[in-house]
Design a protein around this motif. Structure first.
Motif, PDB file in Angstrom:
ATOM      1  N   GLU A   1       2.386   1.569   2.298  1.00  0.00           N
ATOM      2  CA  GLU A   1       1.737   0.815   3.364  1.00  0.00           C
ATOM      3  C   GLU A   1       2.734   0.273   4.377  1.00  0.00           C
ATOM      4  O   GLU A   1       2.435   0.147   5.560  1.00  0.00           O
ATOM      5  CB  GLU A   1       0.903  -0.315   2.753  1.00  0.00           C
ATOM      6  N   GLU A   2       3.924  -0.059   3.926  1.00  0.00           N
ATOM      7  CA  GLU A   2       4.955  -0.525   4.845  1.00  0.00           C
ATOM      8  C   GLU A   2       5.261   0.596   5.836  1.00  0.00           C
ATOM      9  O   GLU A   2       5.393   0.367   7.038  1.00  0.00           O
ATOM     10  CB  GLU A   2       6.223  -0.887   4.061  1.00  0.00           C
ATOM     11  N   LEU A   3       5.327   1.792   5.312  1.00  0.00           N
ATOM     12  CA  LEU A   3       5.550   2.961   6.149  1.00  0.00           C
ATOM     13  C   LEU A   3       4.435   3.131   7.162  1.00  0.00           C
ATOM     14  O   LEU A   3       4.673   3.378   8.347  1.00  0.00           O
ATOM     15  CB  LEU A   3       5.644   4.187   5.233  1.00  0.00           C
ATOM     16  N   GLN A   4       3.200   2.950   6.708  1.00  0.00           N
ATOM     17  CA  GLN A   4       2.054   3.106   7.612  1.00  0.00           C
ATOM     18  C   GLN A   4       2.101   2.119   8.755  1.00  0.00           C
ATOM     19  O   GLN A   4       1.834   2.449   9.902  1.00  0.00           O
ATOM     20  CB  GLN A   4       0.738   2.935   6.850  1.00  0.00           C
TER      21      GLN A   4
ATOM     22  N   ARG B   1      -6.163  -2.635   0.694  1.00  0.00           N
ATOM     23  CA  ARG B   1      -5.707  -4.016   0.577  1.00  0.00           C
ATOM     24  C   ARG B   1      -5.720  -4.545  -0.864  1.00  0.00           C
ATOM     25  O   ARG B   1      -4.770  -5.188  -1.314  1.00  0.00           O
ATOM     26  CB  ARG B   1      -6.538  -4.908   1.503  1.00  0.00           C
TER      27      ARG B   1
ATOM     28  N   ILE C   1       2.454  -0.423  -1.981  1.00  0.00           N
ATOM     29  CA  ILE C   1       2.861  -1.305  -0.887  1.00  0.00           C
ATOM     30  C   ILE C   1       4.020  -0.678  -0.113  1.00  0.00           C
ATOM     31  O   ILE C   1       4.204  -0.945   1.077  1.00  0.00           O
ATOM     32  CB  ILE C   1       3.177  -2.743  -1.364  1.00  0.00           C
ATOM     33  N   VAL C   2       4.777   0.172  -0.774  1.00  0.00           N
ATOM     34  CA  VAL C   2       5.846   0.903  -0.081  1.00  0.00           C
ATOM     35  C   VAL C   2       5.217   1.849   0.941  1.00  0.00           C
ATOM     36  O   VAL C   2       5.615   1.895   2.107  1.00  0.00           O
ATOM     37  CB  VAL C   2       6.685   1.735  -1.084  1.00  0.00           C
TER      38      VAL C   2
ATOM     39  N   LEU D   1      -2.493  -3.268  -3.152  1.00  0.00           N
ATOM     40  CA  LEU D   1      -1.178  -3.155  -2.530  1.00  0.00           C
ATOM     41  C   LEU D   1      -0.112  -3.896  -3.308  1.00  0.00           C
ATOM     42  O   LEU D   1       0.175  -5.073  -3.065  1.00  0.00           O
ATOM     43  CB  LEU D   1      -1.230  -3.639  -1.080  1.00  0.00           C
ATOM     44  N   TRP D   2       0.465  -3.196  -4.254  1.00  0.00           N
ATOM     45  CA  TRP D   2       1.690  -3.656  -4.907  1.00  0.00           C
ATOM     46  C   TRP D   2       2.375  -2.385  -5.395  1.00  0.00           C
ATOM     47  O   TRP D   2       1.915  -1.290  -5.137  1.00  0.00           O
ATOM     48  CB  TRP D   2       1.383  -4.627  -6.052  1.00  0.00           C
ATOM     49  N   GLY D   3       3.520  -2.525  -6.039  1.00  0.00           N
ATOM     50  CA  GLY D   3       4.210  -1.350  -6.584  1.00  0.00           C
ATOM     51  C   GLY D   3       4.477  -0.300  -5.513  1.00  0.00           C
ATOM     52  O   GLY D   3       4.871  -0.602  -4.394  1.00  0.00           O
ATOM     53  N   ARG D   4       4.249   0.955  -5.849  1.00  0.00           N
ATOM     54  CA  ARG D   4       4.553   2.045  -4.920  1.00  0.00           C
ATOM     55  C   ARG D   4       3.593   2.053  -3.733  1.00  0.00           C
ATOM     56  O   ARG D   4       3.912   2.533  -2.663  1.00  0.00           O
ATOM     57  CB  ARG D   4       4.478   3.402  -5.632  1.00  0.00           C
TER      58      ARG D   4
END
Lengths: 435, 523
Positions: free
Chosen positions: B498-501, B487, B495-496, B490-493
């Motif tokens: 994490e969106e997948l997760q 947490r 957060i990408v 979570l920014w940049g790559r």
């Protein structure tokens, strides 16, 4: 230096995921000359391949709905900013009906229980709430409802599918459940079994027959047999029907960890439709810049080798997704929309992006960030008016929705794509009608 | 169960003490509420201090670090990567501190070689152009997980007992002595251990444990946050050349770098202390003054350890509390056979253990010299896959055809998972995803366990280790725990990723609304 030749299109769709492809098939069906440009194939590879419309609302209460349309009506009344609210249940229903008819026409029928959500088993042993289910998964819905005697069959070497796991967890729901694991009757090198490879192999009659032979003796006493969702890629209905005939049981697929074969099938079907309809479909393209030119938009695309293409479009639909799709980007200070720099509705600071609990029922506020659109799905600019008369946005890039928690992913993509295309058509009609 | 010494806490102090006592021929039992390194021993910089950092402000600490780091490099080389270190100052840093540094290091016998900024940048090309001073020191990187696992394994080989997932719930006193200690396992099993001496080495929980015995330690708790990068950004340890403050240090840890730290007072130990975005931003900001590319580097997670500090009074700044450890004999409070030991640094854990063991022996009336200054620390079987540089290479060359990788980011094969599972079952009677992750590199890569946890879960069901909902509940628990580390970055790559997760776990699997109650589903 020679200027690049401009290629004309009525509508340029930027983004080749479900939203972009749905918009393309809707647009083509309306006689709109359409170009789709996208970098990747979007999120379908990481999805289950089902058509979720609305399963949970409000997410904070974890309230599940039997009737997705009633859920949409309530949601629209209570949260008028939600993209669904801009359409309303009736128009969303039109969009979904049209979409399902299109993909059925391309050989990929979905089944629904009209006016109802259903539950189906997943590879995590959990139950997934959804509305439109690929034919090949439907017997799983049935098995749950009827508490059928069910056998879960896995294949050796599939790291992410354990029939034991599925059966152990589902036994609370299906008391008469058992599991088995069989070797995949095909000589692969090494031990790894990749989902898409397995699915392709099962397209072969020969391989299928061997699978049926391996499974037939295990099936005695069971009404339904569940497999990981790898039953063919070219014609999954044929593969499933064939296995049913050869084993004498109802067969169903179970959605797995990515890569998603049912997701791939949907991509393939949509691509087939686009090809048939003459949509100009270009993958591995990034949009570099956009310039208005009169009442048109000039978009420069770059391909993998850096070659540039220029599209002169009557309208542009931004279907670029969120972080995965690169429609939005986040740095430690905030979120931005990557192509136009459109204002992004977002929490005040990064501290407010994510809650402390991963599975917090209300989801994470950053997931509701995105573009605010008007009733014509045109994103607003800095002044609060729409940024461009001929720029539209659809799909997960929109603000005020949380498709992951609401269980509304495909519905959001398809319905907003439909809404944006319809709005584009109204704009087109208004323009040709003259001042 | 009966033992001479009961040690409460499976961190560096507890495991180090057990080994020291076992080498002296003394019978002991370690009791650990979770698994080894559950506290600060598993949430630190991984820095083996040369002592240079303390030469100016705390010379006796500096000497201890100097001696202990040399001992560990010699006796536990498989736990150490002898990277060397740099101290660098940037414009605006305290010039007096810079001026005194080398002399102060020399006066405590700590080598600190002056370099020109050009030379320093030659060694570490990503250093900021504008550094104004640089010194080369003997800092190194140490793997605390392997260290503790190996200490515990050696102690067990010598006859000690290790009870993990077992909590202390009370003490039975008789007069001025603890007669027995009441324990409860995570499975609910109750157990009593009669012990001659009890050592409270429970780190952030020292006060909680002491309170159960009716005594007080006066320990104060301080949280330190650290960030982990996806790729290693320096070869050497990098220290800020200024009075110790936040965000001073970047330490290489195998294929990643760890940067931090902070010092925030907290009242209660929590399993996952809250990491604020202001702490994260501060660390990034300070570290990037030494290495500008930190501003754009990808972080794969953050974590926070809770240090227990000794010292009394009301010092405002936690750094003014001594990092000197406290060794309290509760005899003074009327309890003759309880000792509490806390504080200190990872670098001097062996010394802390020695001093504690000396006191324990004195109270037992046993005269037995410490052997940990001379005895090499054996590399345990269990510990081999924690930092598997050689193991991985060997596997690539010679693995069986049926052996597949369950964790691709970190190359952890199925055979290792099976071996760990069998070991955990035999030795600890407890297998879970977290314990497997501790003893391998599962979950340490950029996906932070998202894929491999599911695979391991599936495998454990296939092996019959999990039945019913156990595995899925543990998977959800793992995702929940992993989130605390994700947490904050979570920014940049990231957060990408994490969106997948979320798309997988909530979108496909609906784990966020699992289980569905009977009475509350559509069909």
């Amino acid at each position: 230096m020679k200027a690049l030749e401009r290629e004309a299109a009525d509508l340029l769709i930027i983004g080749a995921g479900l939203t972009g492809m749905a918009a393309a098939v809707f647009a083509a069906a309306r006689g709109i000359r359409t170009t789709v440009a996208g970098w990747t194939r979007g999120g379908l590879s990481f999805a289950s391949g089902t058509i979720d419309i609305l399963g949970v609302y409000p997410t904070g209460e974890r309230k599940r709905w039997e009737d997705p349309w009633a859920a949409i009506s309530t949601l629209s009344d209570e949260t008028p900013d939600h993209p669904y609210a801009r359409l309303g249940a009736d128009r969303i229903r039109l969009a979904m009906d049209e979409f399902l008819a299109i993909v059925a026409g391309a050989g990929l029928p979905y089944r629904t229980r009209p006016g109802r959500n259903v539950l189906l088993p997943t590879a995590a042993g959990t139950l997934k709430i959804t509305h439109g289910v690929p034919e090949t998964m439907w017997a799983g819905v049935d098995a749950l409802e009827k508490r059928a005697r069910t056998l879960i069959v896995g294949f050796e070497g599939m790291k992410e599918f354990s029939s034991t796991l599925v059966a152990e967890i589902l036994k609370a729901r299906l008391p008469q459940i058992s599991h088995a694991t069989v070797a995949f009757p095909f000589a692969f090198m090494g031990r790894d079994r990749h989902n898409l490879l397995l699915a392709e192999t099962l397209d072969s009659t020969e391989v299928r027959a061997r699978v049926a032979d391996a499974v037939r003796p295990l099936v005695r006493g069971f009404d339904s047999v569940g497999f990981p969702a790898i039953l063919g890629i070219g014609n999954s209905r044929l593969v499933t029907a064939d296995l049913e005939e050869q084993t004498g049981a109802s067969i169903f697929e179970i959605p797995t960890m990515p890569p998603s074969v049912p997701g791939q099938r949907l991509m393939n079907s949509l691509e087939l439709v686009m090809v048939r309809q003459g949509v100009d479909f270009r993958l591995s393209r990034r949009a570099l810049r956009v310039e208005p030119s009169g009442d048109r938009l000039i978009v420069t695309l770059a391909g993998k080798e850096g070659q540039e293409e220029v599209i002169d479009a009557g309208g542009v639909l931004l279907a670029t997704g969120r972080f995965l799709g690169r429609g939005l980007a986040a740095d430690s200070n905030g979120l931005r929309e990557t192509l136009f720099g459109l204002p992004v509705h977002q929490p005040e600071s990064r501290e407010g992006w994510h809650r402390e609990l991963f599975f917090h029922p209300e989801g994470h506020p950053v997931n509701r960030a995105g573009l605010i659109v008007d009733n014509d799905f045109r994103p607003l600019g800095g002044s609060g008016e729409c940024a461009f008369q001929n720029l539209f946005a659809a799909g997960s890039i929109l603000a005020h929705q949380d498709w992951v928690r609401e269980k509304s992913g495909a519905g959001l993509a398809i319905a907003t794509a439909w809404g944006a295309v319809e709005a584009f058509r109204r704009m087109q009609d208004a323009r040709s009608a003259g001042p | 169960m009966e033992t001479q010494v009961l040690i409460i806490g499976g961190g560096a102090t507890g495991t180090g003490l057990a080994r020291d006592l076992a080498l002296r021929g003394i019978d002991c039992v370690i009791v650990e509420r979770y698994d080894l390194t559950a506290g600060a021993s598993g949430a630190n910089h991984g820095l083996l201090h040369s002592g240079a950092r303390y030469a100016v402000v705390d010379p006796s600490s500096a000497r201890e670090c100097r001696d202990e780091s040399r001992i560990l490099k010699t006796l536990a080389p498989h736990c150490v990567e002898d990277t060397g270190g740099l101290f660098v100052a940037v414009k605006g840093d305290d010039e007096n501190y810079v001026a005194d540094f080398q002399a102060d290091c020399e006066s405590v016998g700590i080598p600190a070689k002056m370099l020109t900024p050009r030379e320093a940048i030659g060694m570490e090309p990503d250093l900021a152009e504008g550094i104004i001073a640089a010194y080369l020191v003997e800092d190194a990187s140490i793997n605390p997980f392997r260290l503790c696992v190996d200490n515990a394994a050696h102690a067990v080989r010598l006859g000690a007992k290790l009870l993990t997932h077992t909590e202390v719930v009370g003490f039975d006193r008789s007069g001025d002595r603890i007669v027995s200690v009441r324990l409860r396992s995570s499975e609910g099993e109750e157990l009593k251990v009669r012990a001659g001496q009890v050592v409270n080495a429970s780190g952030a929980w020292v006060n909680q444990v002491a309170a159960l015995a009716g005594v007080n330690t006066g320990a104060v708790l301080s949280k330190g946050t650290l960030l982990v990068t996806q790729t290693r950004i320096t070869d050497r340890v990098l220290n800020r050349l200024r009075p110790p403050g936040d965000g001073d240090i970047i330490v290489p840890g195998g294929t990643v770098s760890l940067m931090g730290t902070t010092s925030r007072r907290i009242d209660d130990p929590r399993d996952y202390p809250r990491i604020t975005s202001s702490e994260v931003d501060l660390i990034v900001s300070e570290a990037s003054k030494m290495v500008p590319l930190v501003q754009n580097t990808r972080f794969i997670r953050a974590f926070a350890g809770i240090r227990s500090l000794s010292g009394s009074g009301s010092a405002v700044e936690d750094r003014s509390f001594s990092r000197e450890f406290a060794l309290l004999d509760h005899e003074k409070e009327g309890l003759g056979n309880l000792i509490s030991v806390f504080g200190g640094k990872l670098t001097i854990f062996r010394l802390i253990a020695e001093k504690t063991a000396d006191l324990v022996c004195e109270k037992l009336g046993v005269s037995s010299p410490c052997r940990t200054r001379e005895e090499p620390l054996p590399s345990s079987d269990t510990g081999r896959w924690i930092d598997p540089r050689e193991e991985r290479a060997r596997w690539v060359r010679s693995h069986g055809e049926e052996d597949t990788l369950l964790c691709e980011c970190e190359m952890v094969p199925l055979s290792v998972i099976d071996r760990l599972t069998s070991e955990l079952t035999t030795l600890h009677r407890h297998v879970d995803l977290n314990s497997i992750a501790l003893r391998s590199r599962v979950g340490k890569g950029s996906c932070q366990g998202a894929f491999c946890a599911f695979r391991i879960c599936a495998h454990l069901y296939d092996k019959g280790v999990y039945t019913g909902r156990e595995g899925i509940d543990e998977l959800k628990d793992l995702l929940h725990r992993r989130w605390f580390g994700l947490r904050p970055v979570l920014w940049g790559r990231q957060i990408v990723q994490e969106e997948l997760q979320e798309a997988i776990h909530c979108g496909i699997f609906n784990l966020d609304i699992d289980p569905l109650d009977e009475g509350n589903h559509p069909s």
